[in-house]
Design a protein around this motif. Sequence first.
Motif, PDB file in Angstrom:
ATOM      1  N   ASN A  49       0.820  -1.214   0.000  1.00 21.47           N
ATOM      2  CA  ASN A  49       0.000   0.000   0.000  1.00 21.47           C
ATOM      3  C   ASN A  49       0.854   1.264   0.000  1.00 21.47           C
ATOM      4  O   ASN A  49       0.570   2.221  -0.729  1.00 21.47           O
ATOM      5  CB  ASN A  49      -0.934   0.008   1.210  1.00 21.47           C
ATOM      6  CG  ASN A  49      -2.149  -0.882   1.006  1.00 21.47           C
ATOM      7  OD1 ASN A  49      -2.450  -1.301  -0.108  1.00 21.47           O
ATOM      8  ND2 ASN A  49      -2.845  -1.182   2.081  1.00 21.47           N
ATOM      9  N   ARG A  50       1.893   1.276   0.817  1.00 21.78           N
ATOM     10  CA  ARG A  50       2.741   2.484   0.855  1.00 21.78           C
ATOM     11  C   ARG A  50       3.595   2.593  -0.399  1.00 21.78           C
ATOM     12  O   ARG A  50       3.883   3.698  -0.867  1.00 21.78           O
ATOM     13  CB  ARG A  50       3.587   2.492   2.128  1.00 21.78           C
ATOM     14  CG  ARG A  50       2.754   2.792   3.374  1.00 21.78           C
ATOM     15  CD  ARG A  50       3.612   3.173   4.563  1.00 21.78           C
ATOM     16  NE  ARG A  50       4.453   2.097   5.029  1.00 21.78           N
ATOM     17  CZ  ARG A  50       4.043   1.101   5.804  1.00 21.78           C
ATOM     18  NH1 ARG A  50       2.777   1.039   6.196  1.00 21.78           N
ATOM     19  NH2 ARG A  50       4.880   0.164   6.209  1.00 21.78           N
ATOM     20  N   GLY A 187      -1.167  -1.459  -4.793  1.00 22.48           N
ATOM     21  CA  GLY A 187      -1.426  -1.799  -3.408  1.00 22.48           C
ATOM     22  C   GLY A 187      -2.292  -3.040  -3.279  1.00 22.48           C
ATOM     23  O   GLY A 187      -2.835  -3.550  -4.264  1.00 22.48           O
ATOM     24  N   SER A 189      -4.902  -2.997  -1.074  1.00 22.68           N
ATOM     25  CA  SER A 189      -6.223  -2.515  -0.671  1.00 22.68           C
ATOM     26  C   SER A 189      -6.957  -1.941  -1.880  1.00 22.68           C
ATOM     27  O   SER A 189      -6.463  -1.010  -2.533  1.00 22.68           O
ATOM     28  CB  SER A 189      -6.098  -1.449   0.420  1.00 22.68           C
ATOM     29  OG  SER A 189      -5.557  -2.007   1.605  1.00 22.68           O
ATOM     30  N   LEU A 192      -7.678   1.928  -1.963  1.00 22.78           N
ATOM     31  CA  LEU A 192      -6.551   2.793  -1.628  1.00 22.78           C
ATOM     32  C   LEU A 192      -6.669   4.134  -2.344  1.00 22.78           C
ATOM     33  O   LEU A 192      -6.894   4.190  -3.555  1.00 22.78           O
ATOM     34  CB  LEU A 192      -5.245   2.107  -2.025  1.00 22.78           C
ATOM     35  CG  LEU A 192      -3.942   2.763  -1.567  1.00 22.78           C
ATOM     36  CD1 LEU A 192      -3.805   2.669  -0.062  1.00 22.78           C
ATOM     37  CD2 LEU A 192      -2.754   2.093  -2.254  1.00 22.78           C
ATOM     38  N   GLY A 325      -6.754   0.617   3.288  1.00 23.31           N
ATOM     39  CA  GLY A 325      -5.412   0.928   3.746  1.00 23.31           C
ATOM     40  C   GLY A 325      -5.412   2.133   4.675  1.00 23.31           C
ATOM     41  O   GLY A 325      -4.387   2.800   4.859  1.00 23.31           O
ATOM     42  N   LEU A 357      -0.534  -2.563   6.501  1.00 20.95           N
ATOM     43  CA  LEU A 357      -1.637  -2.129   5.657  1.00 20.95           C
ATOM     44  C   LEU A 357      -1.809  -0.617   5.569  1.00 20.95           C
ATOM     45  O   LEU A 357      -2.235  -0.106   4.528  1.00 20.95           O
ATOM     46  CB  LEU A 357      -2.951  -2.754   6.148  1.00 20.95           C
ATOM     47  CG  LEU A 357      -3.090  -4.265   5.933  1.00 20.95           C
ATOM     48  CD1 LEU A 357      -4.329  -4.784   6.654  1.00 20.95           C
ATOM     49  CD2 LEU A 357      -3.169  -4.605   4.456  1.00 20.95           C
ATOM     50  N   VAL A 359      -1.585   3.070   4.779  1.00 20.86           N
ATOM     51  CA  VAL A 359      -0.828   3.897   3.848  1.00 20.86           C
ATOM     52  C   VAL A 359      -0.156   5.045   4.595  1.00 20.86           C
ATOM     53  O   VAL A 359       0.875   5.564   4.153  1.00 20.86           O
ATOM     54  CB  VAL A 359      -1.744   4.420   2.714  1.00 20.86           C
ATOM     55  CG1 VAL A 359      -2.761   5.424   3.238  1.00 20.86           C
ATOM     56  CG2 VAL A 359      -0.926   5.015   1.581  1.00 20.86           C
TER      57      VAL A 359
END
Length: 454
Positions: A49-50, A187, A189, A192, A325, A357, A359
């Motif tokens: 996610n990040r 990501g 999610s 997101l 996220g 998870l 972000v």
Amino acid sequence: MNVSVVLFTSDLRLHDHPPLRAALDGAREVVPLFVRDRAVDGAGFAVPNRLAFLSDCLRDLDAGLRERGGRLVLRTGEVVAEVCRVATEAGADEVHVAADVSGFAHRREERLRRALEAEGVRLHVHDTVTSAVAPGGVLPAGSDHFAVFTPYFRRWSQEPLRDAHGAPRTVRVPDGVRSDELPAHKGVSEGLAPGGETEGRKRLTTWLRGGIASYEDRHDDLAGDATSHLSPHLHFGTLSPVELVHRARSAGGPGAEAFVRQVAWRDFNRQLLAVRPDASEADYRTRRDRWRSEESAREDVEAWKKGLTGYPVVDAAMRQLRYEGWMHNRGRLLTASFLTKTLYVDWRVGARHFLELLVDGDIANNQLNWQWVAGTGTDTRPNRVLNPVLQAKRYDPDGEYVRRWVPELADVEGPAVHEPWKLQELERAGIDYPDPIVELPEGLARFKQARGLD
């Protein structure tokens, strides 16, 4: 001086960027540099996610620089080696970077300073790039940090902030400095949010026009979702906290004051971690807990992660986390209290899952907020236990938030959705949703016994 390097880290923006401004004031050409640090991958911090949000940020930063005649230089490897290599290629005299607070960042900064000095290059570290007030900018008498938020906030509020500046008009980048291709990540999610300074500034404008005025009254409203959603942009630095405070104060009113208080809470955690870097893993204030480990509480932990605890508001928040996220702040408090106090599971288990998870997963805020809830941090009421049913009835009174994220309960009307185990037998039998994994009195008794409160 002809060339300077600006090392971007968690400050991926062009507006109100002191290192970039200083470099442009002192040099004819500037190399805007981001290094994809392999050490971050090795530490497990580079999660999907990040990485997806980071990809958006880097692409947007590059686009903004190209509009101004420049470009972003991207390298992959060990940060110190890559910065020195770029400085040599560009013939740079100086490197500018934002100050950071983690132990990892401090060690990297010292290594970078020594390596650059050996090459005759000066390193300039700039405060108030990723915080409104620098860690150590306000101090209590006889201590190296504030351990309680209220007196910190009082002093923080009195501290004059530097001016916020606009983005530069022109950025000249020297020819011949190689760059890797910009990354493209996806990501895990589905919901997101997109990243980047352009998106962050749009969100900020919308928030100031339509959301901040009611923030004081609605920030805990789970169904209303009336928070700013700016935390990912603060984490990646696509927005300046200094600019946020200035603009919120200009908006004025109770909502703006409450929002500024949240920015101050972020600074509070950063000043704490700056002087106590071990608090990212060790109890800030030990309660001599004998936590259940992830292994010993495996079934309970898995139910918590999957949103199958049998407590609808907890499960709704955990499912929001997996899908977006991101999680509403009140949800973060409830899910963390449930894991650490009701299930009596080590706070590090929850903090680690959040970092996988979120972000906006930030070491200072994630770890220290988990400690605050667990009672091992700065909370002056370390043994409080949030009752998820009472909290749900207060902050999701009609059950709209629960029904949004727990579709198994979509047909249960009103506040009854918060206690499905009380439904009539036939109605309950038709719902594919688990019974509570622990009775609240049982969890409370276990916690009190462990803390020596019984």
